[in-house]
Design an enzyme around this catalytic site. Structure first.
Site, PDB file in Angstrom:
ATOM      1  N   ASP A  12      26.843  50.411  42.947  1.00 38.93           N
ATOM      2  CA  ASP A  12      26.160  50.260  41.653  1.00 38.93           C
ATOM      3  C   ASP A  12      27.188  49.820  40.596  1.00 38.93           C
ATOM      4  O   ASP A  12      27.453  50.532  39.647  1.00 38.93           O
ATOM      5  CB  ASP A  12      25.474  51.571  41.237  1.00 38.93           C
ATOM      6  CG  ASP A  12      26.438  52.744  41.076  1.00 38.93           C
ATOM      7  OD1 ASP A  12      27.533  52.723  41.698  1.00 38.93           O
ATOM      8  OD2 ASP A  12      26.120  53.685  40.318  1.00 38.93           O
ATOM      9  N   HIS A 243      37.361  57.592  41.391  1.00 37.52           N
ATOM     10  CA  HIS A 243      36.237  58.058  42.221  1.00 37.52           C
ATOM     11  C   HIS A 243      36.002  57.135  43.424  1.00 37.52           C
ATOM     12  O   HIS A 243      36.336  57.466  44.553  1.00 37.52           O
ATOM     13  CB  HIS A 243      34.964  58.139  41.375  1.00 37.52           C
ATOM     14  CG  HIS A 243      34.977  59.209  40.344  1.00 37.52           C
ATOM     15  ND1 HIS A 243      35.151  60.542  40.641  1.00 37.52           N
ATOM     16  CD2 HIS A 243      34.837  59.153  38.997  1.00 37.52           C
ATOM     17  CE1 HIS A 243      35.099  61.266  39.542  1.00 37.52           C
ATOM     18  NE2 HIS A 243      34.917  60.440  38.518  1.00 37.52           N
TER      19      HIS A 243
HETATM   20  C1  BDR Z   1      30.357  58.273  40.512  1.00 42.23           C
HETATM   21  O1  BDR Z   1      29.411  58.029  39.481  1.00 42.23           O
HETATM   22  C2  BDR Z   1      29.539  56.718  39.005  1.00 42.23           C
HETATM   23  O2  BDR Z   1      29.534  56.692  37.601  1.00 42.23           O
HETATM   24  C3  BDR Z   1      30.832  56.171  39.545  1.00 42.23           C
HETATM   25  O3  BDR Z   1      30.746  54.780  39.778  1.00 42.23           O
HETATM   26  C4  BDR Z   1      31.033  56.946  40.821  1.00 42.23           C
HETATM   27  O4  BDR Z   1      30.381  56.326  41.902  1.00 42.23           O
HETATM   28  C5  BDR Z   1      31.324  59.364  40.065  1.00 42.23           C
HETATM   29  O5  BDR Z   1      30.650  60.569  39.868  1.00 42.23           O
HETATM   30 CA    CA Z   2      29.680  53.991  41.792  1.00 35.99          CA
END
Ligand code: BDR
Ligand code: CA
Length: 317
Positions: A12, A243
């Site tokens: 995403d 992340h």
């Molecule tokens: C996840 O949430 C999204 O905002 C980031 O892309 C990552 O996949 C982190 O909690």
């Molecule tokens: Ca993500």
């Protein structure tokens, strides 16, 4: 020479998604066979545009993009998180549209077709809500017995959430889908907040993008300050939590990580704990709601400096 591991990335994009995609594309050990898109950081059509443009920037228009779900399985989409990733999901740089289009296949079908074309060869990496993978599993029961491994960014097994006190964002965006995927019949590795909150790429680290030639680094240098601004203002962090890229670091260098292996259920109730990823902590738990589930490899600790240096070295290529 060993052959590259074939991975399909569901995403995403998303600023940290862009980092993870570029990191994977810069890794000769990995062969990215496709991107599938999902709602999450932005609406799905925006994420699809971003996926196509990121591949253009990386000089990889040969990689197909398949657009997927625009809402979770059993609730309304919670909406874009412009305060984290920008209105356009890419730090408000407003990329021009790609000259390419997504392939005319739904992401869930694309996942099925890709896996079944090469049984036991495809690793599926989930960087957004797990909706497309869950749909693929519902459409093709037995699919995951042909998946080499599922590696997810999502969840918080032994720590608190980031989208709610109980839940990490990718899980809270579709808890029902996450509970289906954690029931998959293949090895599953979870890079959740237990480990990603241990990896802070500092602003000094991030400055490397500005010094690195090439279009990938230039794009990261343009978008990452927006993400770092969110962490500075909301979390008082100097830099960003890494992340989504943690999935790629794990695939390249599992020796940098430590883990526990336990089955997981996701709270799909409508309480304050919705979206919590709950491991079975005792053998007796495995006779309850966890019964019959494979153990998930839950990453719990990491050589953070090693993971950051590995990623920066790849992104400088
Ligand atoms: C996840 O949430 C999204 O905002 C980031 O892309 C990552 O996949 C982190 O909690
Ligand atoms: Ca993500």
């Amino acid at each position: 020479m060993t052959t590259a591991r074939r991975i399909l990335i569901d995403t995403d994009p998303g600023i940290d998604d862009a980092m993870a995609i570029f990191y994977a594309l810069a890794s000769p050990e990995l062969d990215v066979v496709g991107l599938t898109t999902v709602f999450g950081n932005a609406h799905t059509d925006v994420c699809t545009t971003n996926a196509l443009r990121l591949l253009d920037i990386a000089g990889r228009p040969d990689i197909p993009v398949a657009q997927g779900a625009s809402r979770p399985l059993a609730m309304n989409y919670r909406g874009p998180v412009a305060f984290v990733h920008g209105d356009d999901g890419q730090g408000n740089v407003h990329l021009p549209p790609s000259t390419r289009a997504a392939v005319p296949v739904h992401a869930a079908q694309f996942i099925i077709d890709t896996v079944m074309a090469e049984p036991d060869e495809i690793t599926v990496v989930l960087l957004g809500p797990f909706t497309n993978m869950a749909l693929a599993m519902l459409m093709h029961p037995g699919l995951t017995s042909f998946v080499k491994e599922i590696v997810v960014m999502g969840g918080a097994a032994f720590t608190s959430g980031n989208a709610s006190p109980a839940s990490e964002a990718n899980i809270l965006n579709d808890p029902e889908a996450a509970d289906i995927v954690f029931g998959a019949d293949c090895p599953i590795t979870m890079a959740g907040l237990d480990v990603t909150h241990r990896i802070t790429m500092t602003n000094e680290d991030l400055a490397a993008f500005g010094r690195t030639p090439g279009p990938r680094a230039a794009h990261l240098a343009a978008i990452v300050p927006y993400y770092a601004g969110f962490y500075r203002d909301r979390n008082h962090v100097d830099g960003i939590y890494v992340h989504d890229s943690t999935t790629i670091s794990y695939l390249l260098a599992p020796h940098l990580f430590t883990w526990k292996e336990l089955p997981i259920r996701v709270d799909t109730g409508h309480s304050v704990c919705r979206g919590r990823t709950l491991p079975a902590l005792h053998d007796s738990d495995e006779e309850g709601p966890w019964q019959g589930r494979r153990a998930v490899r839950i990453l719990t600790d990491v050589d953070a400096r090693g993971a950051i240096d590995l990623e920066l070295e790849h992104l400088a290529r």
